[in-house]
Design a protein around this motif. Structure first.
Motif, PDB file in Angstrom:
ATOM      1  N   LYS A  54       5.734  -5.729  -5.907  1.00  0.00           N
ATOM      2  CA  LYS A  54       4.735  -6.511  -6.695  1.00  0.00           C
ATOM      3  C   LYS A  54       4.392  -6.609  -8.242  1.00  0.00           C
ATOM      4  O   LYS A  54       3.421  -7.684  -8.509  1.00  0.00           O
ATOM      5  N   ASP A  55       4.769  -5.607  -8.323  1.00  0.00           N
ATOM      6  CA  ASP A  55       5.474  -5.639 -10.065  1.00  0.00           C
ATOM      7  C   ASP A  55       6.762  -6.678 -10.699  1.00  0.00           C
ATOM      8  O   ASP A  55       6.372  -6.957 -11.234  1.00  0.00           O
ATOM      9  N   GLU A 100       0.522  -1.028  -0.585  1.00  0.00           N
ATOM     10  CA  GLU A 100      -0.070  -0.082  -0.073  1.00  0.00           C
ATOM     11  C   GLU A 100       0.767   1.113   0.125  1.00  0.00           C
ATOM     12  O   GLU A 100       0.227   2.475   0.640  1.00  0.00           O
ATOM     13  N   ALA A 101       2.027   0.892  -0.244  1.00  0.00           N
ATOM     14  CA  ALA A 101       3.263   2.236  -0.262  1.00  0.00           C
ATOM     15  C   ALA A 101       1.986   2.962  -1.387  1.00  0.00           C
ATOM     16  O   ALA A 101       2.331   2.806  -1.961  1.00  0.00           O
ATOM     17  N   ILE A 102       2.406   4.616  -1.324  1.00  0.00           N
ATOM     18  CA  ILE A 102       2.274   5.788  -1.978  1.00  0.00           C
ATOM     19  C   ILE A 102       3.446   5.881  -2.597  1.00  0.00           C
ATOM     20  O   ILE A 102       4.206   6.933  -2.356  1.00  0.00           O
ATOM     21  N   MET A 103       3.659   5.428  -4.219  1.00  0.00           N
ATOM     22  CA  MET A 103       4.919   5.761  -4.405  1.00  0.00           C
ATOM     23  C   MET A 103       6.021   7.084  -4.729  1.00  0.00           C
ATOM     24  O   MET A 103       6.010   6.954  -6.545  1.00  0.00           O
ATOM     25  N   SER A 104       5.538   8.034  -3.914  1.00  0.00           N
ATOM     26  CA  SER A 104       5.996   9.071  -4.345  1.00  0.00           C
ATOM     27  C   SER A 104       7.168   9.599  -4.508  1.00  0.00           C
ATOM     28  O   SER A 104       7.871  10.433  -4.483  1.00  0.00           O
ATOM     29  N   GLU A 144       9.498   0.146  -8.559  1.00  0.00           N
ATOM     30  CA  GLU A 144       8.856  -0.455  -9.121  1.00  0.00           C
ATOM     31  C   GLU A 144       8.752  -0.646  -7.509  1.00  0.00           C
ATOM     32  O   GLU A 144       9.713  -1.318  -6.574  1.00  0.00           O
TER      33      GLU A 144
END
Lengths: 251, 251, 251
Positions: C20-21, C8-12, C17
């Protein structure tokens, strides 16, 4: 290892080898040369001249494959088209797509850094060349891409209107093209969510990766049943192999 | 990953593995180990002791191939001799070279940085060992190379005199050997041009690459019909393969 | 290329990457994925949770092989057991080991930097699981390893007492586990020497390498007849191949 790309350069500075020497040597070593270059995002004319990859094409003497250049990313777009076609031909989907063009929406998404236009440029160019889609591009005002690639698509500033009845939604950030390389907005309203996906025709979602989760695309989309991103990433292998095989066969 | 090369070192500093441990492990993993090392250009005795490659030879337990060491570059020189021989045996050239030794000139060229002597050392050593050339080395005064390599060649400070009737001109910069690792001059008069090439017997031009265009060698030479540099660079593959094959056959 | 591992990280920020991807894509590209991760040595709970490798196991969809993780190094330990077994079965040694368990001593050694516990943890775990050794671990007080791995071994603070009649001595530094990641001592008395080796039953000496000579282990041991470290390092190839082969055969 900084290469020199300018003709007639007097190389007393930081560049240590000229592409006029480096490219033909690689041409001696390899049958195909695959190259990745990046834009400066500072000088539009320079970036869109594609000097780097053009100089390799000019001097290598062998086929050059773009692994992404300053303004285009054709192997990604080939993968994208393959992924959509593959999905449409799936046993559960074929009937639903029979006799009609899918609606394909390319939507801009927020990001924390100014990114190249290359994925969006090439996707637009390839979907237009494919000619088998009802193609809509949606982005904030002043984020228009170069018309040479988008011509044939409908441009729509209202993301919700664009998403309506979409079969495929391609999510991608790009920096501004006209006032080059800028970030005008990071409005989180442009991030795709399940609520927005409800406007579509159960659209499948694509992204070239890497993706900034919960900035460009929400967890709920990426972890949901509608995401094709892992399949799409896997298809990069087959798309590249198809191109290399065609070149080696001399097609 | 800084290796330790000194015997009996107490390794409480920055080096993390001793060549006495690293080399025999690589000896277990590989059949041949190819190594590239560089000189400091600060301490002549250290550089010319070739400590790094000698320690690998001592401890690896398998054949070591130099991909260029502090003071020598034998695979380059093998390539250079092959390239000249190949040219001399060409259908258009064979008659002209029949019954006579080619005149081979190694000429110093300007550069912006102090470079090793290794290419010039090895070229001198190999042309002398070859014994099939009228061999002249030309450079500014005080740029003499180590005599152990040049002995047998004629040293000439006047580049124009040296170039007269040359069949091959090998262009290369090196820093000073006696007063070690210095740049005494960058005189652009030493750069090879078409005007100077006119003094030769239509000489073919060689350079080990990378080359600083219009500093070491002019565009007109590199882009002209007399340049063999791309052919020469391509021959590096066959020269290396010949050496590896000979080692693997146990010769 | 900083990966994100938190759900649930907000990757700002700086991560580009999410595992999970990234992991499922590698799962598409490869049949087996081998991963190496390192501990922070700052937060024991985080390191011992093995978040990094566990996230790859969770999301890759293919077998994951540890090339060393934050707290374990199983391929090293498999190599270590193989190396001891191979030695014991040697023609000159088999009779001496017949009908008895070898005495195996894991001894702490000084080092200049705080190191992970992973090699010592796994060696303890594997020797205990092997069950074919009289197993003693010796280290300074307060250097106890996690009991989940050492349980079954005898802990001895007196190195000389531990070494008595040893058949194999495994030398390795680790930082403190309880008061996590610290260096309490660098006492050179803990470095193995020939004098100490005289206490053993002509013990063979192992170390996973790289080794700080004359800090962790003396030259006289490493260069002496009792060292198995090069053999051990060579066996890493066969141990890894055995594991990969077993996975590919579906065992």
């Amino acid at each position: 290892w900084a290469l020199e790309f300018e003709e007639e350069a007097i190389m007393s500075g930081n560049t240590v080898e000229h592409v006029k020497d480096a490219a033909p040597i690689m041409g001696k070593y390899f049958d195909i040369l695959c190259i990745r270059t990046f834009p400066s995002l500072k000088n539009k004319e320079d970036d869109y001249s594609e000097l780097y990859i053009r100089q390799f094409i000019k001097y290598a003497g062998i086929p050059i494959v773009s692994l992404e250049s300053a303004t285009l990313h054709p192997l990604q777009s080939l993968t994208d088209i393959i992924t959509m076609q593959e999905y449409m031909r799936g046993p559960a989907q074929a009937a639903g797509f029979a006799g009609r063009k899918p609606k394909v929406v390319l939507t801009w998404a927020p990001h924390v850094k100014p990114l190249p236009q290359c994925v969006a440029n090439s996707f637009s160019q390839w979907v237009n060349a494919w000619g088998q889609a009802d193609f809509v591009i949606t982005h904030p005002e002043d984020y228009e891409l170069a018309e040479q690639f988008t011509k044939g698509a409908r441009i729509e500033y209202d993301q919700s209107a664009a998403l309506k009845d979409a079969d495929f939604v391609y999510v991608k950030n790009w920096s501004t093209f006209r006032d080059y390389g800028k970030i005008y907005t990071n409005d989180p309203e442009w991030m795709l969510t399940n609520e927005k996906l409800a406007l579509t025709n159960q659209a499948r979602v694509l992204h070239c990766l890497p993706v900034r989760r919960n900035v460009e695309l929400s967890d709920e989309i990426l972890d949901g049943a509608n995401s094709l991103v892992t399949t799409q990433a896997g298809n990069r292998v087959w798309a590249a192999q198809a191109v290399l095989a065609a070149i080696l066969r001399g097609e």
